[in-house]
Design a protein around this motif. Structure first.
Motif, short mmCIF file in Angstrom:
data_model
loop_
_atom_site.label_atom_id
_atom_site.label_comp_id
_atom_site.label_asym_id
_atom_site.label_seq_id
_atom_site.Cartn_x
_atom_site.Cartn_y
_atom_site.Cartn_z
N ALA A 1 86.90 7.48 -4.49
CA ALA A 1 86.63 7.84 -5.88
C ALA A 1 85.22 8.39 -6.05
O ALA A 1 85.01 9.42 -6.70
CB ALA A 1 86.84 6.62 -6.78
N HIS A 2 84.24 7.72 -5.45
CA HIS A 2 82.85 8.15 -5.65
C HIS A 2 82.51 9.39 -4.82
O HIS A 2 81.70 10.22 -5.24
CB HIS A 2 81.91 6.99 -5.32
N ILE A 3 83.14 9.52 -3.66
CA ILE A 3 82.95 10.75 -2.87
C ILE A 3 83.50 11.94 -3.66
O ILE A 3 82.85 13.00 -3.75
CB ILE A 3 83.67 10.65 -1.51
N ASN A 4 84.69 11.80 -4.22
CA ASN A 4 85.29 12.91 -4.98
C ASN A 4 84.43 13.29 -6.18
O ASN A 4 84.23 14.48 -6.46
CB ASN A 4 86.70 12.52 -5.45
N LEU A 5 83.91 12.30 -6.88
CA LEU A 5 83.03 12.59 -8.02
C LEU A 5 81.78 13.32 -7.57
O LEU A 5 81.32 14.27 -8.22
CB LEU A 5 82.65 11.28 -8.73
N HIS A 6 81.22 12.88 -6.46
CA HIS A 6 80.00 13.49 -5.92
C HIS A 6 80.23 14.95 -5.54
O HIS A 6 79.44 15.84 -5.89
CB HIS A 6 79.53 12.69 -4.71
N LEU A 7 81.34 15.21 -4.85
CA LEU A 7 81.63 16.58 -4.41
C LEU A 7 81.93 17.49 -5.59
O LEU A 7 81.54 18.66 -5.61
CB LEU A 7 82.80 16.57 -3.43
N LYS A 8 82.60 16.95 -6.60
CA LYS A 8 82.87 17.75 -7.81
C LYS A 8 81.57 18.08 -8.55
O LYS A 8 81.41 19.18 -9.08
CB LYS A 8 83.83 17.01 -8.74
N GLN A 9 80.64 17.13 -8.55
CA GLN A 9 79.34 17.37 -9.18
C GLN A 9 78.57 18.47 -8.45
O GLN A 9 77.93 19.33 -9.08
CB GLN A 9 78.53 16.07 -9.19
N ILE A 10 78.65 18.45 -7.13
CA ILE A 10 77.98 19.49 -6.33
C ILE A 10 78.57 20.86 -6.65
O ILE A 10 77.84 21.84 -6.85
CB ILE A 10 78.11 19.18 -4.82
N GLU A 11 79.89 20.94 -6.72
CA GLU A 11 80.55 22.21 -7.03
C GLU A 11 80.19 22.68 -8.44
O GLU A 11 79.97 23.88 -8.67
CB GLU A 11 82.07 22.07 -6.90
N LEU A 12 80.10 21.75 -9.37
CA LEU A 12 79.73 22.11 -10.74
C LEU A 12 78.31 22.66 -10.78
O LEU A 12 78.05 23.67 -11.46
CB LEU A 12 79.84 20.88 -11.64
N GLU A 13 77.40 22.03 -10.06
CA GLU A 13 76.01 22.49 -10.04
C GLU A 13 75.91 23.88 -9.41
O GLU A 13 75.14 24.73 -9.88
CB GLU A 13 75.14 21.49 -9.29
N LYS A 14 76.69 24.12 -8.35
CA LYS A 14 76.70 25.45 -7.74
C LYS A 14 77.23 26.50 -8.71
O LYS A 14 76.70 27.62 -8.79
CB LYS A 14 77.59 25.44 -6.47
N TYR A 15 78.25 26.13 -9.45
CA TYR A 15 78.83 27.06 -10.43
C TYR A 15 77.83 27.38 -11.54
O TYR A 15 77.68 28.53 -11.94
CB TYR A 15 80.10 26.43 -11.02
N ILE A 16 77.13 26.35 -12.00
CA ILE A 16 76.12 26.56 -13.06
C ILE A 16 75.02 27.47 -12.55
O ILE A 16 74.58 28.39 -13.26
CB ILE A 16 75.55 25.21 -13.52
N LEU A 17 74.56 27.25 -11.31
CA LEU A 17 73.52 28.11 -10.74
C LEU A 17 74.00 29.55 -10.61
O LEU A 17 73.24 30.50 -10.87
CB LEU A 17 73.09 27.58 -9.36
N MET A 18 75.27 29.72 -10.22
CA MET A 18 75.83 31.06 -10.09
C MET A 18 75.87 31.76 -11.45
O MET A 18 75.49 32.94 -11.57
CB MET A 18 77.24 30.98 -9.50
N ILE A 19 76.31 31.03 -12.48
CA ILE A 19 76.37 31.61 -13.82
C ILE A 19 74.98 31.97 -14.32
O ILE A 19 74.76 33.03 -14.92
CB ILE A 19 77.04 30.63 -14.80
N GLU A 20 74.01 31.10 -14.05
CA GLU A 20 72.63 31.37 -14.45
C GLU A 20 72.10 32.63 -13.76
O GLU A 20 71.43 33.46 -14.39
CB GLU A 20 71.73 30.17 -14.14
N LYS A 21 72.41 32.76 -12.47
CA LYS A 21 71.95 33.94 -11.73
C LYS A 21 72.59 35.21 -12.28
O LYS A 21 71.93 36.23 -12.47
CB LYS A 21 72.29 33.80 -10.24
#
Length: 309
Positions: A120-140
Motif C-alpha cells: 500500500a505505501h509503496i504504491n502511494l509513494h510511486l504514484k506521488q513520484i509520477e504525479l510530481e513528474k507530471y507537474i514538473l512536465m506541465i510547468e516546463k
C-alpha cells in the motif's frame, strides 16, 4: 517497465529480524539491509530507496532519530518510513507519526500484514513520484516555446523582474539583448513556412549554445523575435558577446536570397546594459532595447544597435 522492482531498506540491529523480513519481501522487492542507523543513512544517501522498514530500538542512533534525519533531508524526506517495533504503546506510535512515519508493524511478524502494508505505501509513494513528474512536465510546457524549446514570453515577463531583484544584491550588470531575424517575412513567403520553422529552430539552438553562464536565459518573445538576458563584467564585453552572436547566426550559412544584407540568414540586434540598481521599469528597458533594434534595422540590418559606451 514490467520488470521494475521497488527497493526496500530494512534496518534492524538483530540479524534474525533482517532475515525474517527479507524472506517475506524478497520475491516482490529488491532488498537492502542495514544493522545500524548510521549504515542506513549511508545507504539512503547513495541509493534509490522506495521504502524504509525501520526498527525503533537500536544502539547509537535509534529509529526515531534516523527517521528525523531522513525527513530533514531533501533527498529522503519523501521516502515512506514504516516503524518496526515490539512495543504497541499508543504514545510510541504517536511519537513515530509525529516524526513522519507512515505506519507501524509490530513484532512478532505477520507476513500477510507486512506484505499488505508495504504494498500500500509503496504504491502511494510511486504514484506521488509520477504525479510530481507530471507537474514538473506541465510547468516546463507552460514556460517553454513549443517550436524552438527556449523559454516563452510568459516566462520572460515573470522571470525578468526576479533576475533584476536578485542582481541588485551584488550590484550586477544586467544585459538585455533583442534579436530579430532579418527579412523573415520574405523568407517565409519564398521558402515556405515549414522551412521558416526550421530556421527558427536552428536560430534558437544557435542562441542557446552561445550562452556562457548557467543563469543566462534565452526566450522566444514572438514570431522571429528572441531575447537574451545575461550578465557581464562591463558593457564592452557585453557588446563583444552580442557581435560574436550576430556573426554566429550568419555563420550558420542558411541560404536567404531575399536578404539585403547577406546571402544568408542574418539578424539585427538591440542591446541595453544596466546596473540592476538603476533598473526601475521593465517596460522601459524593453522599449529602449526595441528602439536600438529598430535603429539597427534602419541602418542596414545585420548590426548590433547599442547605446554609446
Amino acid at each position: 517497465m514490467t520488470d521494475f522492482k521497488p527497493t526496500i531498506l530494512i534496518v534492524d540491529d538483530m540479524q534474525v529480524n533482517l532475515t525474517i523480513l527479507s524472506e517475506i519481501l524478497k520475491n516482490k522487492y529488491h532488498i537492502k539491509i542495514a544493522k545500524s542507523g548510521k549504515k542506513a543513512l549511508e545507504i539512503v544517501e547513495n541509493s534509490n530507496i522506495d521504502l524504509v522498514l525501520l526498527d525503533i530500538v537500536m544502539p547509537e542512533l535509534d529509529g526515531y532519530e534516523v527517521c528525523k534525519i531522513l525527513k530533514n533531508s531533501e533527498k529522503s524526506k519523501d521516502i515512506p518510513v514504516i516503524f518496526v517495533t515490539a512495543n504497541s504503546d499508543a504514545c510510541d506510535e504517536e511519537k513515530g507519526f509525529l516524526m513522519g512515519a507512515v505506519d507501524y508493524i509490530t513484532k512478532p511478524f505477520n507476513p500477510t500484514t507486512i506484505l499488505a502494508r508495504v504494498k500500500a505505501h509503496i504504491n502511494l509513494h510511486l504514484k506521488q513520484i509520477e504525479l510530481e513528474k507530471y507537474i514538473l512536465m506541465i510547468e516546463k510546457i507552460s514556460i517553454t516555446d513549443g517550436l524552438t524549446n527556449v523559454y516563452n514570453r510568459r516566462h520572460f515577463n515573470d522571470i525578468f523582474p526576479k533576475i533584476i531583484n536578485s542582481a541588485k544584491r551584488n550590484d550586477e550588470l544586467i544585459c538585455f539583448l533583442l534579436i530579430d531575424i532579418d527579412h523573415f517575412k520574405q523568407y517565409n513567403d519564398n521558402y515556405g513556412h515549414q522551412m521558416g520553422d526550421e530556421v527558427l529552430i536552428k536560430f534558437a539552438d544557435c542562441l542557446k549554445s552561445s550562452l556562457k553562464r548557467v543563469d543566462d536565459m534565452c526566450f522566444r518573445l514572438g514570431g522571429e523575435e528572441f531575447g537574451i538576458i545575461y550578465k557581464s563584467e562591463d558593457k564592452q564585453k557585453a557588446l563583444e558577446f552580442a557581435n560574436i552572436l550576430k556573426n554566429s547566426i550568419e555563420n550558420l550559412k542558411i541560404e536567404h536570397k531575399y536578404n539585403s544584407s547577406s546571402k544568408y540568414v542574418t539578424a539585427s540586434l538591440g542591446l541595453i546594459c544596466r546596473h540592476a540598481r538603476d533598473i526601475k521599469n521593465i517596460d522601459e528597458i524593453y522599449k529602449q532595447t526595441d528602439d536600438l533594434l529598430y535603429e539597427a534595422k534602419k541602418s542596414g540590418r545585420n548590426i548590433v544597435g547599442v547605446e554609446k559606451i
